[in-house]
Design an enzyme around this catalytic site. Structure first.
Site, PDB file in Angstrom:
ATOM      1  N   CYS A 105      -0.578   7.475 -10.413  1.00  0.00           N
ATOM      2  CA  CYS A 105      -0.792   6.468  -9.385  1.00  0.00           C
ATOM      3  C   CYS A 105      -2.279   6.129  -9.330  1.00  0.00           C
ATOM      4  O   CYS A 105      -3.134   7.017  -9.290  1.00  0.00           O
ATOM      5  CB  CYS A 105      -0.304   6.961  -8.029  1.00  0.00           C
ATOM      6  SG  CYS A 105      -0.242   5.655  -6.766  1.00  0.00           S
ATOM      7  N   TYR A 134       0.847  -1.199   0.000  1.00  0.00           N
ATOM      8  CA  TYR A 134       0.000   0.000   0.000  1.00  0.00           C
ATOM      9  C   TYR A 134       0.876   1.240   0.000  1.00  0.00           C
ATOM     10  O   TYR A 134       1.801   1.368   0.806  1.00  0.00           O
ATOM     11  CB  TYR A 134      -0.898   0.034   1.247  1.00  0.00           C
ATOM     12  CG  TYR A 134      -1.954  -1.040   1.258  1.00  0.00           C
ATOM     13  CD1 TYR A 134      -3.196  -0.830   0.654  1.00  0.00           C
ATOM     14  CD2 TYR A 134      -1.716  -2.271   1.865  1.00  0.00           C
ATOM     15  CE1 TYR A 134      -4.173  -1.814   0.659  1.00  0.00           C
ATOM     16  CE2 TYR A 134      -2.684  -3.266   1.874  1.00  0.00           C
ATOM     17  CZ  TYR A 134      -3.907  -3.035   1.265  1.00  0.00           C
ATOM     18  OH  TYR A 134      -4.867  -4.016   1.269  1.00  0.00           O
ATOM     19  N   SER A 135       0.583   2.168  -0.910  1.00  0.00           N
ATOM     20  CA  SER A 135       1.304   3.440  -0.934  1.00  0.00           C
ATOM     21  C   SER A 135       1.072   4.186   0.373  1.00  0.00           C
ATOM     22  O   SER A 135      -0.055   4.231   0.874  1.00  0.00           O
ATOM     23  CB  SER A 135       0.826   4.303  -2.104  1.00  0.00           C
ATOM     24  OG  SER A 135       1.107   3.689  -3.339  1.00  0.00           O
ATOM     25  N   TYR A 175      -1.613  -0.360  -9.972  1.00  0.00           N
ATOM     26  CA  TYR A 175      -1.900  -1.664  -9.386  1.00  0.00           C
ATOM     27  C   TYR A 175      -3.166  -2.239 -10.003  1.00  0.00           C
ATOM     28  O   TYR A 175      -3.971  -1.540 -10.614  1.00  0.00           O
ATOM     29  CB  TYR A 175      -2.044  -1.548  -7.868  1.00  0.00           C
ATOM     30  CG  TYR A 175      -2.856  -0.350  -7.421  1.00  0.00           C
ATOM     31  CD1 TYR A 175      -4.242  -0.406  -7.339  1.00  0.00           C
ATOM     32  CD2 TYR A 175      -2.227   0.857  -7.085  1.00  0.00           C
ATOM     33  CE1 TYR A 175      -4.983   0.697  -6.935  1.00  0.00           C
ATOM     34  CE2 TYR A 175      -2.958   1.957  -6.684  1.00  0.00           C
ATOM     35  CZ  TYR A 175      -4.346   1.870  -6.606  1.00  0.00           C
ATOM     36  OH  TYR A 175      -5.071   2.965  -6.233  1.00  0.00           O
ATOM     37  N   GLU A 209       3.233   4.375 -10.814  1.00  0.00           N
ATOM     38  CA  GLU A 209       2.991   3.291  -9.856  1.00  0.00           C
ATOM     39  C   GLU A 209       1.502   2.945  -9.925  1.00  0.00           C
ATOM     40  O   GLU A 209       0.655   3.687  -9.432  1.00  0.00           O
ATOM     41  CB  GLU A 209       3.370   3.711  -8.431  1.00  0.00           C
ATOM     42  CG  GLU A 209       3.207   2.582  -7.425  1.00  0.00           C
ATOM     43  CD  GLU A 209       3.745   2.954  -6.055  1.00  0.00           C
ATOM     44  OE1 GLU A 209       4.936   2.662  -5.793  1.00  0.00           O
ATOM     45  OE2 GLU A 209       2.997   3.560  -5.270  1.00  0.00           O
TER      46      GLU A 209
END
Length: 394
Positions: A335, A154-155, A377, A375
């Site tokens: 992101c 997790y960022s 996901y 980044e």
């Protein structure tokens, strides 16, 4: 540690199709603040077919800042390392942190639930802005009986000093992953996201297994305090940018005095889905020359062709200015869900061609100059919905 309780309340605000918060501002707040210091039980806000249940909302208080007064942070020794900390705690030897607070960030009309989670690591898991924590949820790995659950990354949504400004906590922005059967439309708890539900259901005092920190691609370059940073996010992808912006505008860091431009593009479903909106509005008010903030509300706004407003539509709206900033050395960050990138890349390629440029060559140069930071996901189509899997966070 000072705490204040907050709950979300519905707020209906009309926003024009070409609204730019930089120009017009966005009025109002969707929070109700309580003065009691203990947790309070309140009915869960309606989430699709989920049954109502009670939960506790906890929110750490954030001192009000102005352009002239910032918040002192400690320990300043966190500024000394020349390289970021990496993988100090590994999956086989995780650090045991403690949950400080869990706060629901979104209103009742948001699709799904997103929480802000503060974790006490007592200074033993130092990190830099833009890095990630690994979380190991309790229980057995269903795919590997007898083995612990896999690490989920997790960022981090705070600066290295944390929400308490003492270097002892780190924060996460987590959306609860709930699986809905595509045929019945009903929730199937057995297929819900293990880690996100563990985190969103956690309570102050609960223990949590942490790894990391990890990641270097999203680190905030600080060699030029006058640099331009263009930040593009869908949903919880806003997490690292919250850390950047607090470091730029909220904290008094002797070694970093930001005087450049930070420009945030945030794409969410609707007004109730906006994350950390009050913080961002505060920076917009106090630092109008250094911060710009544009939102894309896909269920409330229309793009220039009359379709839903996605974050790439906002990018196209300001494409000429963005390209000029990139030509001048600006950093650009992405992101969010992995599916956000194709639409954004297509938009940037189209704009480049309209300008008589080769996008492939431009992208190659941006990567070579270390101006390009990505980044992203994966998401579950039946947890978030088909359109959201495409990266548009509907």
């Amino acid at each position: 540690m000072a705490q204040a309780l907050s709950a979300q309340a519905a707020l209906s605000v009309a926003i024009g199709t070409d609204a730019s918060l930089r120009r017009t501002g966005f009025k109002g707040s969707n929070k109700i603040h309580f003065t009691t210091k203990s947790g309070i039980s309140t009915p869960t806000l309606s989430l699709k077919n989920r049954e109502p249940k009670s939960f506790k909302i906890h929110c750490m208080s954030v001192p009000q800042t102005t352009k002239k007064t910032k918040i002192a942070v400690k320990p300043l020794e966190l500024e000394l390392p020349k390289e970021p900390p990496l993988n100090l705690h590994k999956p086989k030897t995780p650090y045991t942190g403690t949950i400080v607070s869990v706060e629901r960030l979104v209103g009742p009309k948001a699709p799904g639930e997103t929480c802000h989670i503060v974790i006490d690591h007592d200074g033993n898991v130092p990190y830099w802005e833009g890095q990630s924590f690994g979380i190991i949820p309790p229980g057995e790995n269903k795919k590997k009986p007898g083995q612990p659950n896999n690490v989920r990354l997790y960022s981090i949504a705070s600066t290295r000093y944390g929400d308490s400004f003492d270097g002892k906590t780190g924060s996460l922005c987590v959306r609860r992953a709930v699986y809905y059967d595509p045929e019945t439309g009903k929730e199937d708890p057995s297929k819900n996201g293990v880690c996100s539900n563990f985190l969103c259901d956690s309570k102050p005092g609960d223990k949590i297994q942490m790894t990391g920190p990890s990641g270097k691609i999203m680190l905030l370059p600080e060699d030029d305090p006058k640099a331009t940073h263009i930040m593009i996010a869908t949903g919880t992808g806003v997490a690292p940018y919250r850390g950047y912006l607090r470091r730029m505008f909220m904290e008094d860091v002797p070694t970093f005095h930001f005087n450049g431009l930070a420009w945030l593009f945030l794409g969410v479903a609707n007004t109730d889905s906006l994350l950390y909106h009050d913080e961002f509005q505060g920076y917009l008010r106090d630092y109008p020359d250094n911060f710009r903030y544009d939102i894309a509300l896909s269920r409330e706004q229309k793009n220039k062709t009359g379709g839903k407003m996605y974050v790439q539509d906002k990018i196209e709206e300001y494409s000429d200015e963005i390209f000029k900033l990139l030509d001048g050395g600006a950093h650009i960050y992405f992101c969010g869900l992995k599916g956000m990138m194709p639409g954004i890349q297509e938009t940037l390629k189209r704009v480049a061609e309209q300008r008589g440029e080769s996008w492939d060559q431009k992208l190659s140069q941006l990567k070579k100059n270390k101006q390009w930071h990505v980044e992203v996901y994966y998401g579950c189509v039946f947890c978030f919905g088909f359109e959201e899997l495409l990266g548009f966070y509907l």
